[in-house]
Design a protein around this motif. Sequence first.
Motif, PDB file in Angstrom:
ATOM      1  N   PRO A  34       0.805  -1.228   0.000  1.00  0.00           N
ATOM      2  CA  PRO A  34       0.000   0.000   0.000  1.00  0.00           C
ATOM      3  C   PRO A  34       0.834   1.273   0.000  1.00  0.00           C
ATOM      4  O   PRO A  34       0.413   2.299  -0.541  1.00  0.00           O
ATOM      5  CB  PRO A  34      -0.834  -0.116   1.281  1.00  0.00           C
ATOM      6  CG  PRO A  34      -0.134  -1.103   2.132  1.00  0.00           C
ATOM      7  CD  PRO A  34       0.556  -2.039   1.204  1.00  0.00           C
ATOM      8  N   VAL A  35       2.025   1.230   0.611  1.00  0.00           N
ATOM      9  CA  VAL A  35       2.889   2.419   0.628  1.00  0.00           C
ATOM     10  C   VAL A  35       3.333   2.763  -0.781  1.00  0.00           C
ATOM     11  O   VAL A  35       3.270   3.933  -1.211  1.00  0.00           O
ATOM     12  CB  VAL A  35       4.102   2.173   1.544  1.00  0.00           C
ATOM     13  CG1 VAL A  35       5.020   3.395   1.532  1.00  0.00           C
ATOM     14  CG2 VAL A  35       3.653   1.863   2.959  1.00  0.00           C
TER      15      VAL A  35
ATOM     16  N   ILE B  93       2.474   6.378  -2.904  1.00  0.00           N
ATOM     17  CA  ILE B  93       3.468   7.356  -3.370  1.00  0.00           C
ATOM     18  C   ILE B  93       3.711   7.251  -4.875  1.00  0.00           C
ATOM     19  O   ILE B  93       4.139   8.227  -5.507  1.00  0.00           O
ATOM     20  CB  ILE B  93       4.797   7.184  -2.607  1.00  0.00           C
ATOM     21  CG1 ILE B  93       5.407   5.803  -2.858  1.00  0.00           C
ATOM     22  CG2 ILE B  93       4.591   7.427  -1.120  1.00  0.00           C
ATOM     23  CD1 ILE B  93       6.762   5.601  -2.177  1.00  0.00           C
ATOM     24  N   GLY B  94       3.383   6.088  -5.467  1.00  0.00           N
ATOM     25  CA  GLY B  94       3.550   5.921  -6.901  1.00  0.00           C
ATOM     26  C   GLY B  94       4.972   5.541  -7.270  1.00  0.00           C
ATOM     27  O   GLY B  94       5.942   5.917  -6.594  1.00  0.00           O
TER      28      GLY B  94
ATOM     29  N   SER C 248      11.381   8.736   0.819  1.00  0.00           N
ATOM     30  CA  SER C 248       9.936   8.988   0.818  1.00  0.00           C
ATOM     31  C   SER C 248       9.156   7.736   1.214  1.00  0.00           C
ATOM     32  O   SER C 248       8.133   7.812   1.901  1.00  0.00           O
ATOM     33  CB  SER C 248       9.498   9.458  -0.572  1.00  0.00           C
ATOM     34  OG  SER C 248       9.723   8.449  -1.557  1.00  0.00           O
ATOM     35  N   TYR C 249       9.658   6.572   0.809  1.00  0.00           N
ATOM     36  CA  TYR C 249       8.998   5.316   1.177  1.00  0.00           C
ATOM     37  C   TYR C 249       9.056   5.096   2.683  1.00  0.00           C
ATOM     38  O   TYR C 249       8.059   4.745   3.314  1.00  0.00           O
ATOM     39  CB  TYR C 249       9.671   4.153   0.436  1.00  0.00           C
ATOM     40  CG  TYR C 249       9.016   2.809   0.702  1.00  0.00           C
ATOM     41  CD1 TYR C 249       8.001   2.340  -0.120  1.00  0.00           C
ATOM     42  CD2 TYR C 249       9.418   2.014   1.784  1.00  0.00           C
ATOM     43  CE1 TYR C 249       7.391   1.116   0.120  1.00  0.00           C
ATOM     44  CE2 TYR C 249       8.821   0.802   2.032  1.00  0.00           C
ATOM     45  CZ  TYR C 249       7.803   0.352   1.194  1.00  0.00           C
ATOM     46  OH  TYR C 249       7.206  -0.854   1.449  1.00  0.00           O
TER      47      TYR C 249
ATOM     48  N   TYR D 264      -5.685   5.051   4.360  1.00  0.00           N
ATOM     49  CA  TYR D 264      -4.372   5.352   3.818  1.00  0.00           C
ATOM     50  C   TYR D 264      -4.430   6.425   2.732  1.00  0.00           C
ATOM     51  O   TYR D 264      -3.525   7.256   2.617  1.00  0.00           O
ATOM     52  CB  TYR D 264      -3.742   4.087   3.216  1.00  0.00           C
ATOM     53  CG  TYR D 264      -3.366   3.036   4.225  1.00  0.00           C
ATOM     54  CD1 TYR D 264      -3.158   3.349   5.562  1.00  0.00           C
ATOM     55  CD2 TYR D 264      -3.189   1.705   3.838  1.00  0.00           C
ATOM     56  CE1 TYR D 264      -2.805   2.366   6.482  1.00  0.00           C
ATOM     57  CE2 TYR D 264      -2.828   0.725   4.750  1.00  0.00           C
ATOM     58  CZ  TYR D 264      -2.645   1.071   6.072  1.00  0.00           C
ATOM     59  OH  TYR D 264      -2.291   0.107   6.981  1.00  0.00           O
ATOM     60  N   LEU D 265      -5.500   6.411   1.953  1.00  0.00           N
ATOM     61  CA  LEU D 265      -5.574   7.282   0.783  1.00  0.00           C
ATOM     62  C   LEU D 265      -6.138   8.663   1.104  1.00  0.00           C
ATOM     63  O   LEU D 265      -5.654   9.674   0.576  1.00  0.00           O
ATOM     64  CB  LEU D 265      -6.426   6.619  -0.309  1.00  0.00           C
ATOM     65  CG  LEU D 265      -5.927   5.259  -0.821  1.00  0.00           C
ATOM     66  CD1 LEU D 265      -6.891   4.679  -1.832  1.00  0.00           C
ATOM     67  CD2 LEU D 265      -4.536   5.399  -1.428  1.00  0.00           C
TER      68      LEU D 265
END
Length: 330
Positions: free
Chosen positions: A34-35, A39-40, A48-49, A83-84
């Motif tokens: 999901p992380v 972040i894409g 960033s992760y 999360y979103l």
Amino acid sequence: MAKYIIKRILWMIPVMLGVIFIVFTITYLSPGDPVLLIIGATNYTPESYAAKAAQLGLDKGYWEQLFTYLFNLITKLDMGKSYLTSIPVAQELASRITVSMRLNFLGILLMMAVGLPCGMISALKQYSALDMGLTSISLIMAAMPSFVLALLCALLFGVILKWLPITGLTTWKHWILPIFCSAGGGIAVYTRMTRTTMLEVIRQDYIRTARAKGLKEGVVVRRHALKNCLIPLTTVVGAFVATIFSGSIIVETIFNIRGMGLYLVGGITGRDYPIVNGTVFIISLLVCTVNLCVDIAYSFIDPRIKAQFISPKKKAKLVSELVQAQEVAE
């Protein structure tokens, strides 16, 4: 009676803990990250992760995440945040639970309102054309999955005939197809169960005695046959609650209803695990509560269950009164 209710309530605690443990474990072990999804791939960097994983609490181990979730749920009724969207799951469910509960309980009422008389008529008119017709229809509906029934109804009544709307719940017409599709399988099962139970009851000796006394057929059915059919039929209602709640997930998705089912599907597809855990927890709690009500109803329907929880003093008093009544009668 109070002892019986308390015992059933206490049984709900290990069941709910088991549901939380199983669902949390499944979401934790599910494939996909999901992380990384949030972040894409284009914006991914190790820094960033790690920052996003720490923000969501996903940098911790399995047991630490599980105990943190349980502690927040039990002490604060906190199911976490999406999360979103970062919206609390409890807040989002509070706005959707009313729609889902209304849809599901109206489906249960429709199941009983249609299935009970159809099953009784089928039993009282055994081997007639009406019995054959009702049995055939119930078999077809019982074999048809809820998503197939929902798609066929939407196609026929919404697209081809254009009698009923197929999205949303704006007017009373919007409720017709979702409620019917939720209750369709239950109506078939309830009809067959009522027919089978009624056929067994109406062949008992006390039914023959009631008819021999000259009682009208309607009185015999209502006062004697139907009352003794209620226990297995109440069991069917309790057992079907879980089915109708799970089926509402498909119905809400097909008819685009803003309820818990549509919310759960969005959480599954987006790997938004707090949504999945929270929604399944609420659905399980509702199912357990309805089954608790069914168990309580048993004690009113069946005197033998109520007698198990009567104090010894009351039992002795009832026995003495019964003995005195027999002596007077003799």
